[in-house]
Write a protein that holds these residues in place. Sequence first.
Motif, PDB file in Angstrom:
ATOM      1  N   SER A 124      55.632  83.194 -22.404  1.00 19.78           N
ATOM      2  CA  SER A 124      55.852  81.744 -22.480  1.00 19.78           C
ATOM      3  C   SER A 124      57.299  81.367 -22.776  1.00 19.78           C
ATOM      4  O   SER A 124      57.693  80.229 -22.576  1.00 19.78           O
ATOM      5  CB  SER A 124      54.925  81.124 -23.527  1.00 19.78           C
ATOM      6  OG  SER A 124      55.146  81.724 -24.783  1.00 19.78           O
ATOM      7  N   LEU A 125      58.101  82.312 -23.242  1.00 27.25           N
ATOM      8  CA  LEU A 125      59.512  82.035 -23.516  1.00 27.25           C
ATOM      9  C   LEU A 125      60.343  82.932 -22.617  1.00 27.25           C
ATOM     10  O   LEU A 125      60.432  84.141 -22.828  1.00 27.25           O
ATOM     11  CB  LEU A 125      59.862  82.286 -24.986  1.00 27.25           C
ATOM     12  CG  LEU A 125      61.304  81.948 -25.374  1.00 27.25           C
ATOM     13  CD1 LEU A 125      61.577  80.458 -25.186  1.00 27.25           C
ATOM     14  CD2 LEU A 125      61.578  82.356 -26.803  1.00 27.25           C
ATOM     15  N   THR A 126      60.919  82.332 -21.625  1.00 26.99           N
ATOM     16  CA  THR A 126      61.714  83.055 -20.637  1.00 26.99           C
ATOM     17  C   THR A 126      63.106  82.429 -20.592  1.00 26.99           C
ATOM     18  O   THR A 126      63.323  81.354 -21.160  1.00 26.99           O
ATOM     19  CB  THR A 126      61.064  82.939 -19.235  1.00 26.99           C
ATOM     20  OG1 THR A 126      61.128  81.560 -18.831  1.00 26.99           O
ATOM     21  CG2 THR A 126      59.617  83.411 -19.241  1.00 26.99           C
ATOM     22  N   THR A 128      64.214  80.781 -18.350  1.00 27.68           N
ATOM     23  CA  THR A 128      64.036  79.469 -17.726  1.00 27.68           C
ATOM     24  C   THR A 128      63.487  78.441 -18.710  1.00 27.68           C
ATOM     25  O   THR A 128      63.895  77.277 -18.686  1.00 27.68           O
ATOM     26  CB  THR A 128      63.065  79.591 -16.513  1.00 27.68           C
ATOM     27  OG1 THR A 128      63.558  80.609 -15.645  1.00 27.68           O
ATOM     28  CG2 THR A 128      62.949  78.289 -15.762  1.00 27.68           C
ATOM     29  N   THR A 129      62.580  78.848 -19.590  1.00 24.29           N
ATOM     30  CA  THR A 129      61.969  77.893 -20.524  1.00 24.29           C
ATOM     31  C   THR A 129      62.753  77.730 -21.830  1.00 24.29           C
ATOM     32  O   THR A 129      62.523  76.765 -22.561  1.00 24.29           O
ATOM     33  CB  THR A 129      60.523  78.305 -20.869  1.00 24.29           C
ATOM     34  OG1 THR A 129      60.542  79.597 -21.495  1.00 24.29           O
ATOM     35  CG2 THR A 129      59.635  78.333 -19.633  1.00 24.29           C
ATOM     36  N   THR A 130      63.674  78.651 -22.100  1.00 18.79           N
ATOM     37  CA  THR A 130      64.440  78.583 -23.346  1.00 18.79           C
ATOM     38  C   THR A 130      65.202  77.268 -23.508  1.00 18.79           C
ATOM     39  O   THR A 130      65.153  76.665 -24.581  1.00 18.79           O
ATOM     40  CB  THR A 130      65.377  79.802 -23.470  1.00 18.79           C
ATOM     41  OG1 THR A 130      64.579  80.983 -23.482  1.00 18.79           O
ATOM     42  CG2 THR A 130      66.199  79.744 -24.736  1.00 18.79           C
ATOM     43  N   GLU A 132      64.458  74.338 -22.506  1.00 19.07           N
ATOM     44  CA  GLU A 132      63.484  73.303 -22.872  1.00 19.07           C
ATOM     45  C   GLU A 132      63.083  73.436 -24.344  1.00 19.07           C
ATOM     46  O   GLU A 132      62.990  72.437 -25.064  1.00 19.07           O
ATOM     47  CB  GLU A 132      62.248  73.408 -21.980  1.00 19.07           C
ATOM     48  CG  GLU A 132      61.234  72.312 -22.222  1.00 19.07           C
ATOM     49  CD  GLU A 132      60.018  72.414 -21.312  1.00 19.07           C
ATOM     50  OE1 GLU A 132      59.006  71.770 -21.633  1.00 19.07           O
ATOM     51  OE2 GLU A 132      60.081  73.124 -20.289  1.00 19.07           O
ATOM     52  N   LEU A 133      62.876  74.659 -24.797  1.00 15.55           N
ATOM     53  CA  LEU A 133      62.552  74.883 -26.203  1.00 15.55           C
ATOM     54  C   LEU A 133      63.704  74.425 -27.095  1.00 15.55           C
ATOM     55  O   LEU A 133      63.485  73.793 -28.129  1.00 15.55           O
ATOM     56  CB  LEU A 133      62.238  76.359 -26.463  1.00 15.55           C
ATOM     57  CG  LEU A 133      61.978  76.740 -27.922  1.00 15.55           C
ATOM     58  CD1 LEU A 133      60.769  75.979 -28.481  1.00 15.55           C
ATOM     59  CD2 LEU A 133      61.785  78.238 -28.054  1.00 15.55           C
TER      60      LEU A 133
END
Length: 149
Positions: A124-126, A128-130, A132-133
């Motif tokens: 869930s933490l890639t 790409t998503t970092t 956004e987090l």
Amino acid sequence: MIKEEFRLDNQLCFRLYTASRLLSQAYNPLLSEHGLTYPQYLVLLVLWEKDAQPVNDIAKRLFLETNTVTPLLQRMEKGGILTRSRGSKDARQIIVSLTEKGKGLQKKLADVPTSVGKAVICESLTPTTTPELFLILDGIITKLNSAKV
């Protein structure tokens, strides 16, 4: 029966606290071989971005009070990592600067972000998503910081 809002699994604070504690633990073995703690590493990150800063600026950048940062800086000064001196324009101001040893630690610790990143990256933490987090966490930090009394 317990209300849902009182269940541990439903607490954002618990998740943030646990993630923060475990993340700090991931840094510890990488930093301890250089005689550093995680908070000292954070100070180094601030000074590597911009050397020769007032204590107040470092504390603000870390969202800490100066009375929390000062003992940390004193220990780092004793370790030869930085120096503290009076400001040239305002003698009440303490300017913190890296020594050659402190500057040299940047090269020695160059693999730390990648090592910890590998430990954290999951389904869930890639990469790409970092970002956004980061935006979500920055929003939480800003909101909580502005709510301080």
